[in-house]
Write a protein that holds these residues in place. Structure first.
Motif, PDB file in Angstrom:
ATOM      1  N   SER A  23      26.674  25.925  33.305  1.00 48.62           N
ATOM      2  CA  SER A  23      27.581  27.191  33.013  1.00 48.62           C
ATOM      3  C   SER A  23      28.768  27.169  33.881  1.00 48.62           C
ATOM      4  N   ALA A  24      29.564  27.804  33.326  1.00 48.08           N
ATOM      5  CA  ALA A  24      30.946  27.892  34.106  1.00 48.08           C
ATOM      6  C   ALA A  24      31.560  29.136  33.920  1.00 48.08           C
ATOM      7  N   GLY A  25      32.143  29.876  34.795  1.00 48.83           N
ATOM      8  CA  GLY A  25      32.810  30.947  34.878  1.00 48.83           C
ATOM      9  C   GLY A  25      34.251  30.731  35.355  1.00 48.83           C
ATOM     10  N   ILE A  26      35.502  31.160  34.578  1.00 45.08           N
ATOM     11  CA  ILE A  26      36.614  30.648  35.218  1.00 45.08           C
ATOM     12  C   ILE A  26      37.291  32.139  35.209  1.00 45.08           C
ATOM     13  N   GLY A  27      37.535  32.511  36.428  1.00 45.30           N
ATOM     14  CA  GLY A  27      38.340  33.903  36.701  1.00 45.30           C
ATOM     15  C   GLY A  27      39.367  34.049  37.821  1.00 45.30           C
ATOM     16  N   PRO A  28      40.032  34.902  38.030  1.00 46.58           N
ATOM     17  CA  PRO A  28      40.973  34.961  39.289  1.00 46.58           C
ATOM     18  C   PRO A  28      40.691  34.926  40.405  1.00 46.58           C
ATOM     19  N   ASN A  29      39.130  35.245  40.710  1.00 46.09           N
ATOM     20  CA  ASN A  29      38.646  35.392  41.978  1.00 46.09           C
ATOM     21  C   ASN A  29      37.061  34.705  41.735  1.00 46.09           C
ATOM     22  N   CYS A  30      36.579  34.483  43.031  1.00 46.67           N
ATOM     23  CA  CYS A  30      35.181  33.922  43.148  1.00 46.67           C
ATOM     24  C   CYS A  30      34.171  34.986  42.454  1.00 46.67           C
ATOM     25  N   ARG A  31      34.344  36.204  42.786  1.00 49.30           N
ATOM     26  CA  ARG A  31      33.426  37.427  42.343  1.00 49.30           C
ATOM     27  C   ARG A  31      33.539  37.347  40.638  1.00 49.30           C
ATOM     28  N   LEU A  32      34.827  37.428  40.182  1.00 47.43           N
ATOM     29  CA  LEU A  32      34.975  37.535  38.739  1.00 47.43           C
ATOM     30  C   LEU A  32      34.517  36.465  38.017  1.00 47.43           C
TER      31      LEU A  32
END
Length: 85
Positions: A23-32
């Motif tokens: 699974s992958a999350g792409i966000g503007p910072n590591c926490r998001l």
């Protein structure tokens, strides 16, 4: 373009490991990005646009429990604080 790159990376992982999903999350910072990666498990991805309106809308829609470090005890102790429930 980011979505396609991450989808390709996930497909390669699945192929090289003979079936292991990622699974992958792409966000503007590591926490998001971590929160994003939890949204479409297993074997999914979520892209959060790096714009202020997109981030604010995303964060407002989150449950307090989805934020790292807020577990059952902390959530119970702070219920009602700052308008959370």
């Amino acid at each position: 373009a980011v979505d396609m790159t991450i989808a390709e990376l996930r497909a390669r992982i699945k192929q090289k490991t003979k079936g292991l999903t990622a699974s992958a999350g792409i966000g503007p910072n590591c926490r998001l990005a971590k929160i994003c990666s939890d949204l479409n498990k297993p074997d999914g991805q979520y892209y959060l646009e790096p714009t202020r309106p997109a981030v604010l809308a995303f964060v407002r829609a989150l449950s307090v429990r989805q934020i790292g470090g807020i577990g059952k005890v902390n959530h119970g102790n702070n219920k009602g604080s700052c308008g959370t429930g």
